[in-house]
Design a protein around this motif. Structure first.
Motif, PDB file in Angstrom:
ATOM      1  N   SER A 252      -4.202  -4.694  -2.633  1.00 19.56           N
ATOM      2  CA  SER A 252      -3.314  -4.784  -1.465  1.00 19.56           C
ATOM      3  C   SER A 252      -4.093  -4.960  -0.176  1.00 19.56           C
ATOM      4  N   LEU A 253      -5.309  -4.410  -0.118  1.00 12.57           N
ATOM      5  CA  LEU A 253      -6.135  -4.528   1.089  1.00 12.57           C
ATOM      6  C   LEU A 253      -6.997  -5.788   1.075  1.00 12.57           C
TER       7      LEU A 253
ATOM      8  N   ALA B 153      -5.008  -1.210  -7.571  1.00  8.50           N
ATOM      9  CA  ALA B 153      -3.861  -1.724  -6.821  1.00  8.50           C
ATOM     10  C   ALA B 153      -4.095  -1.608  -5.319  1.00  8.50           C
ATOM     11  N   LEU B 154      -4.721  -0.504  -4.877  1.00  8.85           N
ATOM     12  CA  LEU B 154      -4.999  -0.328  -3.452  1.00  8.85           C
ATOM     13  C   LEU B 154      -5.983  -1.387  -2.969  1.00  8.85           C
TER      14      LEU B 154
ATOM     15  N   MET C 279       0.851  -1.194   0.000  1.00  7.00           N
ATOM     16  CA  MET C 279       0.000   0.000   0.000  1.00  7.00           C
ATOM     17  C   MET C 279       0.887   1.245   0.000  1.00  7.00           C
TER      18      MET C 279
ATOM     19  N   ASP D 126      -1.326   6.161  -3.136  1.00  9.91           N
ATOM     20  CA  ASP D 126      -2.628   5.534  -3.362  1.00  9.91           C
ATOM     21  C   ASP D 126      -3.660   6.056  -2.371  1.00  9.91           C
TER      22      ASP D 126
END
Length: 295
Positions: free
Chosen positions: A42-43, A38-39, A1, A5
């Motif tokens: 990642s979460l 992408a965020l 992260m 972002d």
């Protein structure tokens, strides 16, 4: 992260869509979309619900928003604390300023300030709208005129004189008004809400609202100034807009004994920016540069 972002995510939430957020951040819409994907990856959670008509925030997205904002605030404070230790200002600073005054007065001052503090990066929005300081992530806004009640902190930077003026051709044709009552017989070019509230002038030490009528109403001072130069009527505007035309003889000031009260020039910023070293240094700089100017 990535921190970037988080900044993009917060901007998307407050802007309401990728396009507006991209414009505010000066990024491409495609890049914003990729970073949001992408965020979420990642979460391991969907933050935004997308369809062809609108963008909405999921329950997880709303839960994540205050955490993202808090992280960004902490990062910014850390950057500024370290820049203070290095005795240089550092980081990104978002400022909103009115279009006309920003172009004529603030633009050269901001350039001078950045030349003195080369590690800073400014994001500048020139617009006459009242931005949502917290929602849109602005660090400071410069505002002219009366301030609405809010939780924002205000610091006075100076005053801007206002004048009633018209072209020599218009005055030769329609005559020069001697008192505020004469304005009822004149074409008046009105700015914004003046169509309803009228012109607030000073008479015998008291303020008096005079209802005016005319062929043009606009939210842009330059448009009204140019119409006045063309001979379409009287106009009431700040001196920083009409000053050059007055010096060139394209406009003439009238009703000087009844001129309206000057406009206050203020810098406003959110309470959580009180400890910002950039805020403090920039405010002192602007106050020093603008405090003694009347137009």
């Amino acid at each position: 992260m990535l921190i970037e972002d988080l900044r993009i995510y917060v901007a998307v939430i407050h802007a309401g869509n990728f396009t507006a957020a991209a414009e505010q951040l000066m990024l491409s819409k495609q890049y914003v979309s990729r970073r949001m994907a992408a965020l979420e990856a990642s979460l391991g959670s969907q933050l935004l619900s997308r369809n062809t008509r609108k963008l909405s925030v999921t329950e997880a997205g709303m839960l994540f928003l205050p955490h993202a904002q808090r992280i960004l605030d902490d990062v910014r404070e850390a950057e500024q604390a370290m820049s203070t230790r290095r005795q240089e200002l550092h980081g990104t600073f978002r400022i909103s300023m009115p279009m006309s005054f920003g172009m004529s007065h603030l633009s050269p001052l901001i350039a001078q300030f950045l030349a003195q503090h080369p590690a800073l990066q400014f994001h500048i929005e020139l617009a006459d709208r009242y931005v949502d300081m917290i929602g849109e992530g602005f660090d400071m806004a410069i505002r002219i005129g009366a301030l609405a009640d809010s939780t924002l902190i205000a610091r006075r930077l100076g005053e801007q004189r206002r004048l009633i003026c018209a072209s020599p051709a218009y005055l030769a044709r329609a005559g020069e008004p001697d008192t505020p009552d004469d304005l009822a017989q004149h074409a008046c070019l009105r700015y914004g809400r003046e169509a309803l509230s009228g012109w607030e002038l000073q008479q015998s030490g008291k303020r008096r609202s005079v209802i005016v009528q005319g062929p043009m109403l606009s939210n842009n001072g330059e448009v009204l100034r140019d119409a006045a130069i063309a001979g379409l009527g009287l106009v009431l505007l700040p001196e920083f807009i009409v000053g050059p035309a007055l010096k060139r003889g394209e406009l003439v000031s009238v009703l000087e004994p009844f001129q309206p009260a000057p406009l206050c020039l203020n810098a406003v910023y959110p309470q959580h920016r009180q400890r910002s070293e950039v805020n403090r240094v920039l405010l002192n700089f602007l106050q020093e540069q603008l405090g003694n100017r009347a137009g």
